[in-house]
Every structure is written in C-alpha cells, then in structure tokens.
Design an enzyme around this catalytic site. Structure first.
Site, PDB file in Angstrom:
ATOM      1  N   LYS A 192      -2.422   2.716  -9.894  1.00 22.05           N
ATOM      2  CA  LYS A 192      -2.598   1.302  -9.628  1.00 22.05           C
ATOM      3  C   LYS A 192      -2.450   1.007  -8.236  1.00 22.05           C
ATOM      4  CE  LYS A 192       2.068   0.636  -9.234  1.00 22.05           C
ATOM      5  NZ  LYS A 192       2.741   0.186  -8.110  1.00 22.05           N
ATOM      6  N   THR A 249       0.727  -5.302  -8.536  1.00 23.87           N
ATOM      7  CA  THR A 249       0.596  -4.731  -7.229  1.00 23.87           C
ATOM      8  C   THR A 249      -0.563  -5.241  -6.153  1.00 23.87           C
ATOM      9  OG1 THR A 249       1.462  -2.774  -8.434  1.00 23.87           O
ATOM     10  CG2 THR A 249       0.609  -2.565  -6.431  1.00 23.87           C
TER      11      THR A 249
END
Length: 347
Positions: A192, A249
């Site tokens: 990610k 994120t």
C-alpha cells in the site's frame, strides 16, 4: 502485566509503547541514538517524532540494547525494514530464552524479496525465537498517541500467539482483530505504500479525486494480484490490512509516503524528498522490491512499474500518469474474477 521491549523510538514505536503503557504493562523503549533517548528521558516527550504527547513513567527509555531486552518475553520490532537484520543480529547476543517478536514495520527487502517475518526467521537462532507475530493495519501514530479510535490486525502462523498479542494491545481505543494469513497481512501493509506514493504524486500534480480513486482502486487490484500469486488469501485484501490501510495511507497528510509522493509530483527530486522528510519512506525501497517480485512471478503491476520509472529511471511524473492512462484497454471485472480464482491476469 509484563515487561515488554519496544525496539525503535520513532513515531510508531512510541505510539505503541503508549498503548502498552495504557494497558498497564511496563515498557522499555529502545532507540539507537543516545542523545535522542537522553532528551526523551529529560523531557518525557518524544519531541522529534510525537511532540506534545507526554510519556508516562511506566515507559522507560534505553539506548543500551542489552538493558532494554533483559528478561523480557515479548519484543516489539518497530525499526525500518533496512535496519531489521542488523538489530536482530545484535539482539541475539543478549537473549537468554525464547521471545515472541511482534513486528510492526511495513516493507519488503529488495533483492532477497523477503517479507519481514521471513527475515526474522532467517536471522534469529531458533532457540531464541518462540513465535513471530505481525501487527498491521490502518494506523497513524499521531492519532494512536492521542487515543483516537484505531483498528489493526494481529497475524501469525500460530493463532495462539496472534491472540496473545491481541490481548497485550487491545483496549477501548485500540481494537485488535486476528487473521491467520501472514502473507496477505504483510503484503497488504507493504504494497500500500507504493500506491500512497503514487496518490501523493497525483495530488502534487494537481489532479483531483477521480484520479486518486482510480489509483486506490486499481492499486488494490495490483496488491491482490501479486499477493494472491505469492499464496495470500485474496479476502485479506478486502480487510484492514488491505483496503483499510490503503485508504488511510493514500488520503492522509500524516502519511509520509503520501507526503513524499506529493513533493515528487511538485517537481522535487527523490534525493531532495528523502533529505527533507527526516523519516524513512518505506515505499521507495518497497517499490524496488515489488518491481522485482512482479518480474519473478510474471504479474502485471502497471502502477508499480510506472512509479519505479519515476523513482529510479528519471521518468517525468506527468508522463508516467499519461502512460498509465494510455495503456491497452482491458475488462475490470474479468481481472477481479481472475484474482479470486487464482488465475494469472493480463493488464
């Protein structure tokens, strides 16, 4: 209540030390820089990484690794991926009995292409290693340190060990789930960061929510594609360590990977970005590792490849985005079905 060593006095290590402290444990927080630890001892604040957050008295600070791990049964490993091997090699000379190692870093080692749990098992002598547990999920240290609601996942090949770590950390603001899929949890947490870098670049270029939504969605497909090929359960990527970690994120200014990408999108070089950050940007190393994994497993990862060209081949960020948009047309749902059924995909 236990003595627990947290190795790594950065923002995340300090935030987790606070969680353990709130749960009544006696925490030993270790950092490798003597001046940093002495400053924390005097001020009772980690001013460099978590300013204005007081550290309670049951968190003790150490720069001597031997004292930090003496007689502990559980060690939380919160150092950057590139430092893990060195820390583990040093650690073993001070251990006298097996310990549970809880790793909370998110990365993949370039060249060896090993996940962090694999590095731990490779470096640690079996007589000193009881279990390895991964603790991962959508969790900014800045918010955890303020006791804001957060959910994470504890994962291990030994579910009793995962549940033991769940019990250590869970409280009214820090909820911990368990998941037996170590590969999926580690791959989701590591990959990610690549997509967060790309999302930051998109924002830095001035593109809007449409572009970011596309990056997050297609980024998740890439993560699931590679993770599934490596043996992960595809359903893991729809959970906290997949889509959950990806969302937080890619959309938050707390994310150092997003911030690094944002500066790249605004025209700064990679060297300029890394010098100005003052903290490790795991997504840079992970991009190199993921690029190598895509080659190894023959998996199509267009976002990762485009980012690799920007970071390591000097490609212009805007040109990289345009090349992504100009790829050969494909069918979205066919790709998803292939992932669920474990077949190779071609995008």
């Amino acid at each position: 209540m236990e003595h627990i060593a947290v190795l790594g006095a950065g923002s995340w290590g300090t935030a987790l030390a606070l969680v353990l402290s709130d749960n009544g444990h006696r925490v030993r927080l270790w950092g490798h820089r003597k001046e940093h630890i002495e400053e924390m001892k005097n001020s009772r604040v980690n001013d460099q990484y978590l300013p204005n957050v007081p550290l309670p008295e049951n968190i003790q600070m150490y720069y001597q690794l031997k004292l930090a791990v003496e007689d502990v049964k559980t060690i939380v490993l919160a150092v950057p991926t590139k430092a893990i091997r060195e820390v583990l090699q040093n650690l073993q000379q001070y251990l006298k009995h097996p310990v549970v190692i809880v790793h909370v870093s998110k990365g993949i080692e370039p060249n060896s292409l090993k996940r962090i749990s694999e590095i731990i098992r490779e470096e640690m002598n079996e007589k000193f290693l009881q279990d390895v547990v991964v603790l991962s999920g959508p969790s900014h240290a800045e918010e955890v340190s303020l006791r804001q609601p957060t959910t994470v996942t504890s994962s291990s090949d030994n579910m009793k060990a995962a549940e033991y770590v769940q019990d250590l950390f869970i409280n009214y603001y820090f909820r911990v789930y368990t998941n037996p899929d170590v590969i999926g949890v580690e791959m989701g947490g590591a990959l990610k960061n690549i997509i967060a870098l790309a999302a930051g670049i998109s924002d830095g270029l001035g593109y809007g929510d449409n572009a970011k939504a596309a990056l997050i969605t297609r980024g998740l497909a890439e993560i699931a594609r590679l993770g599934s090929k490596m043996g992960a359960n595809p359903l893991t990527f729809s959970g906290l360590t997949g889509i959950g970690d990806l969302i937080v994120t890619c959309t938050s200014v707390h994310s150092r990977n997003w911030r690094a990408g944002n500066m790249l999108g605004k025209g700064k070089t990679l060297d300029e970005v890394l010098q100005s950050m003052g903290m490790v940007v795991e997504g840079v190393r992970t991009t190199k590792a993921a690029y190598q994994l895509a080659e190894k497993y023959d998996v199509k990862m267009p976002i990762t490849r485009a980012l690799y060209d920007v970071l390591f081949n000097g490609k212009n960020s805007k040109q990289a985005v345009e090349s992504l948009m100009g790829r050969v047309k494909t069918h979205e749902m066919e790709d998803l079905v292939n992932i669920m059924e474990g077949r190779s995909t071609d995008e």
